[in-house]
Design a protein around this motif. Structure first.
Motif, PDB file in Angstrom:
ATOM      1  N   SER A 302      -3.759  38.185  12.953  1.00 20.51           N
ATOM      2  CA  SER A 302      -2.291  38.063  12.931  1.00 20.51           C
ATOM      3  C   SER A 302      -1.677  38.641  11.652  1.00 20.51           C
ATOM      4  O   SER A 302      -0.455  38.788  11.564  1.00 20.51           O
ATOM      5  CB  SER A 302      -1.885  36.596  13.059  1.00 20.51           C
ATOM      6  OG  SER A 302      -2.306  35.873  11.918  1.00 20.51           O
ATOM      7  N   GLU A 303      -2.512  38.952  10.674  1.00 18.17           N
ATOM      8  CA  GLU A 303      -1.996  39.361   9.359  1.00 18.17           C
ATOM      9  C   GLU A 303      -1.075  40.586   9.448  1.00 18.17           C
ATOM     10  O   GLU A 303       0.038  40.577   8.917  1.00 18.17           O
ATOM     11  CB  GLU A 303      -3.178  39.660   8.423  1.00 18.17           C
ATOM     12  CG  GLU A 303      -2.765  39.878   6.979  1.00 18.17           C
ATOM     13  CD  GLU A 303      -3.957  40.105   6.062  1.00 18.17           C
ATOM     14  OE1 GLU A 303      -3.717  40.421   4.890  1.00 18.17           O
ATOM     15  OE2 GLU A 303      -5.111  39.960   6.515  1.00 18.17           O
ATOM     16  N   TYR A 304      -1.530  41.622  10.140  1.00 15.32           N
ATOM     17  CA  TYR A 304      -0.749  42.870  10.206  1.00 15.32           C
ATOM     18  C   TYR A 304       0.564  42.695  10.983  1.00 15.32           C
ATOM     19  O   TYR A 304       1.634  43.034  10.458  1.00 15.32           O
ATOM     20  CB  TYR A 304      -1.599  43.987  10.812  1.00 15.32           C
ATOM     21  CG  TYR A 304      -0.897  45.322  10.844  1.00 15.32           C
ATOM     22  CD1 TYR A 304      -0.608  46.004   9.665  1.00 15.32           C
ATOM     23  CD2 TYR A 304      -0.502  45.889  12.054  1.00 15.32           C
ATOM     24  CE1 TYR A 304       0.061  47.236   9.688  1.00 15.32           C
ATOM     25  CE2 TYR A 304       0.151  47.107  12.094  1.00 15.32           C
ATOM     26  CZ  TYR A 304       0.432  47.778  10.906  1.00 15.32           C
ATOM     27  OH  TYR A 304       1.084  48.979  10.936  1.00 15.32           O
ATOM     28  N   PRO A 305       0.534  42.149  12.237  1.00 13.27           N
ATOM     29  CA  PRO A 305       1.813  41.970  12.950  1.00 13.27           C
ATOM     30  C   PRO A 305       2.777  41.025  12.224  1.00 13.27           C
ATOM     31  O   PRO A 305       3.987  41.238  12.251  1.00 13.27           O
ATOM     32  CB  PRO A 305       1.403  41.390  14.319  1.00 13.27           C
ATOM     33  CG  PRO A 305      -0.001  40.954  14.176  1.00 13.27           C
ATOM     34  CD  PRO A 305      -0.599  41.780  13.098  1.00 13.27           C
ATOM     35  N   MET A 306       2.239  39.994  11.536  1.00 17.45           N
ATOM     36  CA  MET A 306       3.117  39.074  10.804  1.00 17.45           C
ATOM     37  C   MET A 306       3.801  39.768   9.625  1.00 17.45           C
ATOM     38  O   MET A 306       4.985  39.541   9.371  1.00 17.45           O
ATOM     39  CB  MET A 306       2.329  37.861  10.303  1.00 17.45           C
ATOM     40  CG  MET A 306       2.043  36.836  11.395  1.00 17.45           C
ATOM     41  SD  MET A 306       1.139  35.405  10.791  1.00 17.45           S
ATOM     42  CE  MET A 306       2.439  34.510   9.957  1.00 17.45           C
ATOM     43  N   SER A 307       3.059  40.628   8.949  1.00 13.06           N
ATOM     44  CA  SER A 307       3.680  41.339   7.820  1.00 13.06           C
ATOM     45  C   SER A 307       4.750  42.316   8.325  1.00 13.06           C
ATOM     46  O   SER A 307       5.782  42.502   7.675  1.00 13.06           O
ATOM     47  CB  SER A 307       2.618  42.081   7.001  1.00 13.06           C
ATOM     48  OG  SER A 307       2.036  43.109   7.762  1.00 13.06           O
ATOM     49  N   LEU A 308       4.527  42.907   9.511  1.00 10.94           N
ATOM     50  CA  LEU A 308       5.551  43.793  10.102  1.00 10.94           C
ATOM     51  C   LEU A 308       6.818  43.009  10.438  1.00 10.94           C
ATOM     52  O   LEU A 308       7.936  43.467  10.167  1.00 10.94           O
ATOM     53  CB  LEU A 308       5.001  44.454  11.377  1.00 10.94           C
ATOM     54  CG  LEU A 308       3.979  45.577  11.201  1.00 10.94           C
ATOM     55  CD1 LEU A 308       3.530  46.097  12.572  1.00 10.94           C
ATOM     56  CD2 LEU A 308       4.559  46.744  10.392  1.00 10.94           C
ATOM     57  N   ILE A 345      10.139  33.653  14.774  1.00  6.21           N
ATOM     58  CA  ILE A 345       9.520  34.894  15.255  1.00  6.21           C
ATOM     59  C   ILE A 345       8.243  35.245  14.505  1.00  6.21           C
ATOM     60  O   ILE A 345       7.289  35.746  15.105  1.00  6.21           O
ATOM     61  CB  ILE A 345      10.528  36.077  15.140  1.00  6.21           C
ATOM     62  CG1 ILE A 345      11.837  35.736  15.887  1.00  6.21           C
ATOM     63  CG2 ILE A 345       9.933  37.362  15.678  1.00  6.21           C
ATOM     64  CD1 ILE A 345      11.684  35.533  17.365  1.00  6.21           C
ATOM     65  N   ILE A 346       8.192  34.953  13.214  1.00  4.71           N
ATOM     66  CA  ILE A 346       7.049  35.386  12.400  1.00  4.71           C
ATOM     67  C   ILE A 346       5.732  34.759  12.866  1.00  4.71           C
ATOM     68  O   ILE A 346       4.652  35.331  12.666  1.00  4.71           O
ATOM     69  CB  ILE A 346       7.294  35.077  10.904  1.00  4.71           C
ATOM     70  CG1 ILE A 346       6.290  35.850  10.037  1.00  4.71           C
ATOM     71  CG2 ILE A 346       7.231  33.581  10.626  1.00  4.71           C
ATOM     72  CD1 ILE A 346       6.625  35.884   8.579  1.00  4.71           C
ATOM     73  N   PHE A 347       5.798  33.599  13.551  1.00  2.13           N
ATOM     74  CA  PHE A 347       4.563  32.933  13.949  1.00  2.13           C
ATOM     75  C   PHE A 347       4.132  33.256  15.382  1.00  2.13           C
ATOM     76  O   PHE A 347       3.144  32.703  15.874  1.00  2.13           O
ATOM     77  CB  PHE A 347       4.704  31.424  13.756  1.00  2.13           C
ATOM     78  CG  PHE A 347       4.835  31.057  12.307  1.00  2.13           C
ATOM     79  CD1 PHE A 347       3.746  31.118  11.457  1.00  2.13           C
ATOM     80  CD2 PHE A 347       6.067  30.703  11.777  1.00  2.13           C
ATOM     81  CE1 PHE A 347       3.868  30.817  10.108  1.00  2.13           C
ATOM     82  CE2 PHE A 347       6.200  30.396  10.435  1.00  2.13           C
ATOM     83  CZ  PHE A 347       5.099  30.457   9.597  1.00  2.13           C
ATOM     84  N   ILE A 348       4.845  34.169  16.048  1.00  2.00           N
ATOM     85  CA  ILE A 348       4.473  34.554  17.410  1.00  2.00           C
ATOM     86  C   ILE A 348       3.030  35.064  17.490  1.00  2.00           C
ATOM     87  O   ILE A 348       2.277  34.658  18.378  1.00  2.00           O
ATOM     88  CB  ILE A 348       5.477  35.581  17.990  1.00  2.00           C
ATOM     89  CG1 ILE A 348       6.774  34.859  18.387  1.00  2.00           C
ATOM     90  CG2 ILE A 348       4.890  36.325  19.185  1.00  2.00           C
ATOM     91  CD1 ILE A 348       7.869  35.778  18.898  1.00  2.00           C
ATOM     92  N   PRO A 349       2.574  35.962  16.574  1.00  2.00           N
ATOM     93  CA  PRO A 349       1.179  36.445  16.684  1.00  2.00           C
ATOM     94  C   PRO A 349       0.152  35.311  16.635  1.00  2.00           C
ATOM     95  O   PRO A 349      -0.809  35.306  17.415  1.00  2.00           O
ATOM     96  CB  PRO A 349       1.039  37.370  15.469  1.00  2.00           C
ATOM     97  CG  PRO A 349       2.418  37.822  15.163  1.00  2.00           C
ATOM     98  CD  PRO A 349       3.297  36.649  15.476  1.00  2.00           C
ATOM     99  N   GLN A 350       0.355  34.338  15.757  1.00  2.00           N
ATOM    100  CA  GLN A 350      -0.624  33.257  15.634  1.00  2.00           C
ATOM    101  C   GLN A 350      -0.611  32.328  16.850  1.00  2.00           C
ATOM    102  O   GLN A 350      -1.664  31.913  17.331  1.00  2.00           O
ATOM    103  CB  GLN A 350      -0.356  32.458  14.358  1.00  2.00           C
ATOM    104  CG  GLN A 350      -0.681  33.255  13.106  1.00  2.00           C
ATOM    105  CD  GLN A 350      -0.462  32.473  11.825  1.00  2.00           C
ATOM    106  OE1 GLN A 350       0.354  31.574  11.789  1.00  2.00           O
ATOM    107  NE2 GLN A 350      -1.188  32.832  10.795  1.00  2.00           N
TER     108      GLN A 350
END
Length: 704
Positions: A302-308, A345-350
């Motif tokens: 999730s690191e990369y999509p969260m940073s985006l 929104i930032i936690f959607i990947p996780q």
């Protein structure tokens, strides 16, 4: 969708009913509750032709029409009440072709309710692999219904099933399996006459189950009770003789229609795998290794999509500040709405990764094995193996998990399960944990592959399981009951996960998080912005006068004056006053008044903590440059000491507080609904708050 054909899906657990529901309806689904109860129902819509649609209700899985749990009662309620808006015009009975004898017991009962019925003969591919040959046409002839061979997982036979639905009659054509009237002829006829019941088997079911039938009035229940006494009706004896008669009928049907060509002594593929995965030692090692992989992946992938996403919100904030005119509305949009939205929104990947793994474990059949393995441990702490289903479900959300405890027959086991399920680390805690871990746990790898942040996250999840088991053991000694629970569970065969189902689960979970949690977070963020931006007018006037004085302008540059003024205004705002009022109580566990505000607001939902931090530090912040929530919290300083606010001691103290505290109004509401009393949610709230405070106090004082 008025005028749609109303169809009910009925079947045993693990027959593939929910898979078929997903295949037929796709994303065209909605969730609701059955009338008068809190049991969740899934409704979907399928297009049959250019002219007609079908509304499909997925009824809870059951082995018999005689219910053993509160969930199973819904099936009879939905199928017996002709006046119900959920009463079906057609039943699709989903039968497991590899286990037809057991499935046909429920079919014969449902068919005798005289609602038009179609059999969807599922898992035909697995039946073939097991050497089971079914003469489908002959089976259809003997039962008097359409029998459609399908494989829901492989989406085979679905078009034929839709055709069968379209061509179904409004007249029940199924042949009788037993002579219902012979069981209690006078009683059945009397109930039919008194309650204007058309079909004998419905009347017989009312004699058996009238006490739990929601659609019957108190007067009708009293009348049935009197008739039962008048005719000496014995429910258990009646059920036993009926079941024997049904199995005699089923054996005759299967003798002519099913041939088994495989060697019955040959060990199945699933049994060979189970020798490893459910081994009394290696089984638990494998389970914890899988957990370890999940939590490593949550951080690593999730690191990369969260940073985006983080960069996107920083860019939007920056653009909004430049384009929109200065004023209250701009502040509301940027510091209230946008800051709150970023916390969702930032936690959607996780969230997506967590639910993808949960879906894969369920789809492969492994989750059932975990339930089976944990049964012995559960019994030692006063629970049954069935308790593990709500506890594992608690990783997603405590609300549906507490509702799923209805299938636990023992009152004591059920109450203890309800009381400890909120201790399991749910997905709402994930945003809080990951934010705090990213602040104080270094993003480093041990041996090049093991992420330290992943280990910290897994430790919190393991802590939640251990704490739930320990509290259950204590409650076993406190809550007294002579009832004994039992654990019966069918282990499904191992299968490859259906990736479209995994994607569908991810989509639904993310959608629920964004729209359900998101609505709360944004609403709280806006309220919080108002409370943080306004305060008693005399206080704000004095602050503005002091910072606009010539003495201040000579002492500090304008940027520093703006920052100090914003900070002092926040402290004197309504939100600040609220935080200050509870600060003496939370100071011993390392929290300041700003964190106090977050504790209060996140009672609406745990994940609101992130949005609250975003809003508080946006209101308090400096507009000269845009920072993410994480950066704002990292740069936050204690005004008295000049040291960082979020030290290792404070961050871990907060994690402990959120690990144990009952920070969720929805959970309290559902516990009240399930127990029909405020006593249990009150006890739950008190014991969890005390646990949270003690755990935070110990951790803070050890680490500071």
């Amino acid at each position: 969708m008025d005028g749609d054909l109303k169809v009910a899906l009925v079947g045993n657990p693990n027959s593939g009913k929910s898979t078929l529901f997903n295949v037929l309806t796709g994303l065209n689904q909605k969730i609701g509750n059955f009338p008068g109860v809190t049991v969740e129902k899934k409704i979907g819509f399928v297009k049959l032709s250019d002219q007609r649609n079908a509304q499909i209700t997925d009824l809870p899985g059951t082995y018999s029409i005689y219910p053993k749990s509160r969930d199973e009662r819904i099936v009879m309620d939905a199928l017996a009440d002709k006046n119900s808006p959920d009463y079906p015009e057609l039943i699709i009975f989903v039968a497991d072709a590899s286990n037809l004898k057991r499935n046909l017991l429920l079919f014969s009962q449902v068919a005798d309710l005289q609602i038009p019925i179609i059999i969807a003969l599922n898992m035909m591919d697995l039946a073939g692999q097991s050497g089971i040959e079914i003469a489908v046409d002959e089976l259809a002839q003997k039962l008097g219904v359409q029998v459609i061979p399908i494989s829901a997982r492989k989406q085979q036979g679905i078009d034929r099933l839709k055709e069968a639905i379209l061509n179904s009659t409004s007249i029940p054509l199924q042949l009788p399996s037993i002579e219902v009237e012979a069981i209690a002829p006078e009683l059945i006829q009397k109930i039919q006459d008194e309650l204007n019941i058309e079909h004998p088997y419905v009347a017989l079911q009312l004699a058996h189950q009238y006490e739990n039938m929601l659609f019957l009035s108190a007067e009708q229940k009293r009348k049935i009770q009197e008739l039962n006494q008048e005719f000496g009706f014995h429910s258990q004896k009646s059920q036993a003789s009926e079941t024997i008669a049904r199995y005699n009928f089923i054996n005759d049907v299967l003798f002519d229609t099913v041939k088994i060509h495989s060697d019955p002594k040959r060990e199945t593929h699933s049994n060979r795998i189970d020798k490893i995965l459910t081994h009394r030692i290696f089984g638990f090692i494998i389970f914890f290794a899988i957990l370890f992989l999940i939590f490593q992946s949550i951080f690593a992938w999730s690191e990369y999509p969260m940073s985006l996403i983080e960069q996107l919100f920083m860019w939007l904030t920056d653009m909004g500040t430049q384009i929109l005119p200065p004023g209250l509305l701009t502040d509301l949009l940027i510091d209230g709405v946008l800051a709150g939205l970023s916390g969702v929104i930032i936690f959607i990947p996780q969230i997506a990764i967590l639910f993808a793994f949960i879906s894969i474990l369920e789809d492969t059949g492994y989750m059932s094995r975990v339930t089976f393995m944990m049964d012995k441990i559960m019994r030692k702490v006063g629970l049954s193996g069935k308790s593990i289903v709500p506890l594992i479900g608690g990783f997603a959300c405590a609300v549906p998990s507490i509702m799923s405890a209805r299938n636990i027959e023992s009152w004591k086991d059920r109450m203890i399960t309800i009381m400890v399920t909120p201790l399991i680390a749910c997905s709402a805690r994930l945003p809080v944990y990951t934010l705090l871990i990213s602040l104080v746990v270094p993003d480093e790898k041990v041996w090049g592959i093991i992420n330290m942040q992943g280990i910290a996250l897994m430790s919190l999840y393991v802590l939640s399981i251990v704490s739930a088991i320990l509290v259950a053991w204590v409650m076993k000694l406190v809550i007294r009951s002579r009832e004994r629970g039992y654990f019966i569970m069918e282990l499904p065969v191992y299968r490859m996960p259906r990736w479209n189902n995994v994607l569908l689960t991810m989509y639904r979970s993310v959608k629920a998080f964004v729209f359900e949690a998101g609505k709360v977070i944004i609403a709280v963020s806006i309220i919080l912005w108002v409370l943080s931006s306004f305060g008693p007018s005399d206080r704000f006037e004095k602050i503005e006068a002091r910072y606009s004085s010539e003495a201040m302008k000579k002492q500090y540059p304008q940027d520093e004056i703006d920052r100090l003024q914003a900070s002092e205004k926040l402290e004197n705002s309504y939100a600040g006053m609220l935080g200050k009022s509870i600060e003496p109580a939370i100071r011993p566990i390392g929290f300041d008044w700003k964190i106090g505000i977050a504790l209060i607001t996140s009672f609406a939902a745990r994940e609101v903590f992130v949005g609250t931090m975003a809003t508080i530090y946006s209101v308090d912040g400096d507009d000269s440059h845009v920072e993410s929530v994480r950066e704002k919290m990292q740069s936050a300083r204690n005004p008295d000491t000049g040291l960082p606010v979020f030290t290792t001691a404070v961050a871990f103290s907060l994690m402990m507080f959120y690990a144990f505290a009952m920070q969720c109004m929805s959970t309290i509401a559902v516990v009240y609904r399930e127990t029909k009393s405020w006593k249990w949610p009150a006890i739950q709230f008190v014991y969890m708050t005390v646990l949270a405070y003690l755990a935070s106090f110990i951790v803070y004082n050890l680490l500071k």
